[in-house]
Design a protein around this motif. Structure first.
Motif, short mmCIF file in Angstrom:
data_model
loop_
_atom_site.label_atom_id
_atom_site.label_comp_id
_atom_site.label_asym_id
_atom_site.label_seq_id
_atom_site.Cartn_x
_atom_site.Cartn_y
_atom_site.Cartn_z
N LEU A 136 0.86 -1.37 0.00
CA LEU A 136 0.00 -0.07 0.15
C LEU A 136 0.88 1.33 -0.12
O LEU A 136 0.67 2.14 -0.66
CB LEU A 136 -0.84 0.02 1.38
N ALA A 137 1.98 1.24 0.72
CA ALA A 137 3.00 2.20 0.74
C ALA A 137 3.44 2.68 -0.54
O ALA A 137 3.45 3.65 -1.00
CB ALA A 137 4.04 2.02 1.73
N LYS A 138 3.71 1.67 -1.23
CA LYS A 138 4.20 1.63 -2.73
C LYS A 138 3.07 2.37 -3.63
O LYS A 138 3.34 3.44 -4.37
CB LYS A 138 4.75 0.45 -3.43
N ASP A 139 1.74 1.78 -3.28
CA ASP A 139 0.72 2.27 -4.54
C ASP A 139 0.55 3.77 -4.08
O ASP A 139 0.08 4.48 -5.01
CB ASP A 139 -0.46 1.51 -4.30
N HIS A 140 0.72 4.08 -2.88
CA HIS A 140 0.44 5.36 -2.53
C HIS A 140 1.42 6.38 -2.41
O HIS A 140 1.38 7.52 -1.61
CB HIS A 140 -0.67 5.58 -1.19
N ASP B 141 -9.41 -10.28 3.62
CA ASP B 141 -8.13 -9.82 3.61
C ASP B 141 -8.13 -8.44 4.23
O ASP B 141 -8.86 -8.02 4.86
CB ASP B 141 -7.44 -9.95 2.14
N MET B 142 -6.73 -8.18 4.37
CA MET B 142 -6.64 -6.93 5.56
C MET B 142 -6.43 -5.65 4.78
O MET B 142 -6.14 -4.60 5.37
CB MET B 142 -5.36 -7.33 6.17
N ARG B 143 -6.77 -5.77 3.50
CA ARG B 143 -6.56 -4.30 2.89
C ARG B 143 -7.15 -3.19 3.33
O ARG B 143 -6.59 -1.89 3.18
CB ARG B 143 -6.53 -4.64 1.42
N SER C 64 -5.63 0.08 4.80
CA SER C 64 -5.91 1.27 4.16
C SER C 64 -6.36 2.43 4.82
O SER C 64 -5.60 3.68 4.95
CB SER C 64 -6.86 1.37 3.05
N TYR C 65 -7.24 2.00 5.89
CA TYR C 65 -7.59 3.14 6.84
C TYR C 65 -6.41 3.70 7.91
O TYR C 65 -6.22 4.66 8.09
CB TYR C 65 -8.96 2.66 7.66
N ALA C 66 -5.67 2.57 8.15
CA ALA C 66 -4.62 2.90 9.12
C ALA C 66 -3.73 3.75 8.47
O ALA C 66 -3.11 4.86 8.98
CB ALA C 66 -3.92 1.79 9.61
N MET C 67 -3.26 3.36 7.14
CA MET C 67 -2.12 4.32 6.66
C MET C 67 -2.72 5.45 5.78
O MET C 67 -2.21 6.43 5.56
CB MET C 67 -1.72 3.28 5.39
N LEU C 68 -3.92 5.63 5.30
CA LEU C 68 -4.31 6.68 4.55
C LEU C 68 -5.22 7.54 5.27
O LEU C 68 -5.68 8.62 5.03
CB LEU C 68 -5.15 6.17 3.09
N GLY C 69 -5.94 7.22 6.39
CA GLY C 69 -6.92 8.07 7.14
C GLY C 69 -8.10 8.05 6.40
O GLY C 69 -8.67 7.00 5.40
N ASN D 262 -12.07 6.67 -0.16
CA ASN D 262 -12.32 6.77 -1.71
C ASN D 262 -11.36 5.99 -2.59
O ASN D 262 -11.25 5.66 -3.54
CB ASN D 262 -12.06 8.23 -2.22
N THR D 263 -10.77 4.87 -1.68
CA THR D 263 -9.81 4.15 -2.38
C THR D 263 -10.60 3.10 -3.29
O THR D 263 -11.69 2.46 -3.19
CB THR D 263 -9.02 3.13 -1.42
N GLU D 264 -10.03 3.18 -4.60
CA GLU D 264 -10.75 2.10 -5.63
C GLU D 264 -9.93 1.07 -6.02
O GLU D 264 -10.36 0.20 -6.82
CB GLU D 264 -10.74 3.41 -7.00
N SER D 265 -8.95 0.52 -5.15
CA SER D 265 -8.27 -0.49 -5.32
C SER D 265 -8.75 -1.78 -4.95
O SER D 265 -8.39 -2.94 -5.44
CB SER D 265 -6.60 -0.38 -4.93
#
Ligand code: NDP
Ligand code: MG
Length: 363
Positions: free
Chosen positions: A17-21, A245-247, A251-256, A261-264
């Motif tokens: 996720l860090a890489k994607d964002h 899965d844990m995405r 995502s919420y932990a890392m992107l707040g 609006n995550t579309e992945s």
């Protein structure tokens, strides 16, 4: 951002996720998988790196701008150099506790996958700055937002790898079979904890401390699509569904808020599933008999966690049978139960943990 346990199942997903964002990683920590750690260092160029064993230090490839630390205190020292506000603690087991405590002390937001930290010391931790990195607790958090009339919380369990094995044959199952989880792809320890139902006992305590309630129970949902439900005083029930899965929690932990609006993450076709919620059978999962007791006496979590950690690795090394995990946890509880009333602070937690681990190693 800081990722502890970066070489594990949660850690590698967080790094994806860090890489994607394009999230900057300031610190990474790992146990023994130095090969993967080296790839991660190359890709994410963290300023600080911590590893478990000092003997591996020369195997880690760093440049002159990077600093490496090792050992139990090394990870704490490294944390003290960092500026990032968010720490993802995805270390497995009791070893995650000190880094959790240090992160809280440093006023960082702790995105906590290492549920063992709460299981053993939830009484002594302020959970205000903790973001739960566990699918059920993430779901509960979403469900209770804006609701004031919560009567009861329910988390779900898959039943684990042995859920369909004849009850009389469960005690003799091999690690290979017990590791074959039907829905989730996770680290070895939590996969075994899922087969014994220890993971759900841990999560009951996790929910108790995060949401300050004893009105928490668990039911089996075989798809691992419904993660949690809440019942309100008017007896309506709300459910939270998501992929197994844990995405989403990560995502919420890392992107707040941006995660909204995550579309992945692709849509779930719920017509593919048959949903049924059922009680956890204590004949199949004898440890589930501890559920009410552990809510009443949450310090039992220290004994449960310590004995379990030793016994799971003994089982994975083929030193004991699957059935011995639960019977030996009960032995440890019987041996140490009277001591929990003396647990007054974190130091006491470390002491009892060691005594129980020693007991379970030799009995
Ligand atoms: P893994 O076994 O896949 O990863 C564990 C990580 O911790 C690895 O990076 C490992 O390093 C590191 N580690 C192990 N021991 C030590 C130690 N003594 N000191 C420092 N680092 C150490 O586990 P998971 O990612 O599955 O789980 C991590 C935590 O998250 C657990 O507490 C689990 O209960 C929880 N969790 C996991 C979920 C999942 O989907 N996987 C879901 C919800 C919670 P190395 O591999 O390099 O030795
Ligand atoms: Mg969970």
């Amino acid at each position: 951002m800081i990722i502890l346990g970066s070489t594990g199942s949660i850690g590698t997903n967080a790094l994806k996720l860090a890489k994607d964002h394009n999230i900057k990683i300031e610190m990474l920590s790992a146990g023994s998988n130095i090969e993967l750690l080296n790839q991660q260092i190359k890709q994410f160029t963290p300023s600080f790196i911590a590893i478990k064993d000092t003997k591996d230090i020369n195997k880690v490839n760093i440049n002159k701008n990077q600093k490496i630390f090792s050992g139990e205190d090394g990870i704490l020292e490294a944390l003290n150099h960092t500026k990032s506000k968010i720490v993802i603690n995805a270390i497995v087991g009791f070893s995650g506790l000190k880094p959790s405590l240090e992160s809280i002390k440093l006023n960082k937001t702790l995105a906590l996958a290492n549920k063992e930290s709460l299981v053993v010391s939830g009484n002594f931790i302020d959970t205000a700055n903790i973001i739960p990195l566990d699918s059920e607790h993430f779901a509960l958090q979403e469900l209770i937002k804006d609701k004031k009339n919560i009567k009861k919380m329910i988390i779900t369990a898959s039943g684990g790898a042995l859920r369909d094995i004849d009850i009389n044959e469960i005690a003799n199952q091999t690690p290979q079979i017990a590791l074959n989880h039907p829905n989730w792809n996770m680290g070895k320890k939590i996969t075994i904890d899922s087969a014994t139902m220890v993971n759900k006992l841990f999560e009951i305590l996790e929910a108790k401390y995060l949401f300050h309630t004893n009105n928490i129970d668990a039911l089996i949902e075989r798809n691992s699509i419904i993660h949690a439900l809440v019942q309100t005083n008017d007896n309506a029930i709300f459910a939270h569904l998501g992929h197994s899965d844990m995405r989403l929690p990560i995502s919420y932990a890392m992107l707040g808020e941006k995660a909204k609006n995550t579309e992945s993450i692709k849509e779930i076709d719920i017509t593919n599933f048959n949903f049924k919620l059922s009680k956890i059978d204590t004949n199949r999962y004898p440890l589930w008999n501890l559920k009410d007791e552990i809510l009443k006496q949450p310090q039992l979590g220290i004994i449960l966690n310590a004995a379990n950690e030793i016994l799971v690795y003994k089982f994975l090394e083929n030193k004991i049978k699957f059935g011995d995990i639960s019977s030996n946890i009960y032995k440890a509880i019987e041996q140490f139960e009277t001591q929990i009333k003396y647990i007054k602070n974190i130091d006491d937690v470390f002491m009892l943990n060691k005594e129980v681990m020693d007991f379970s190693s030799f009995n």
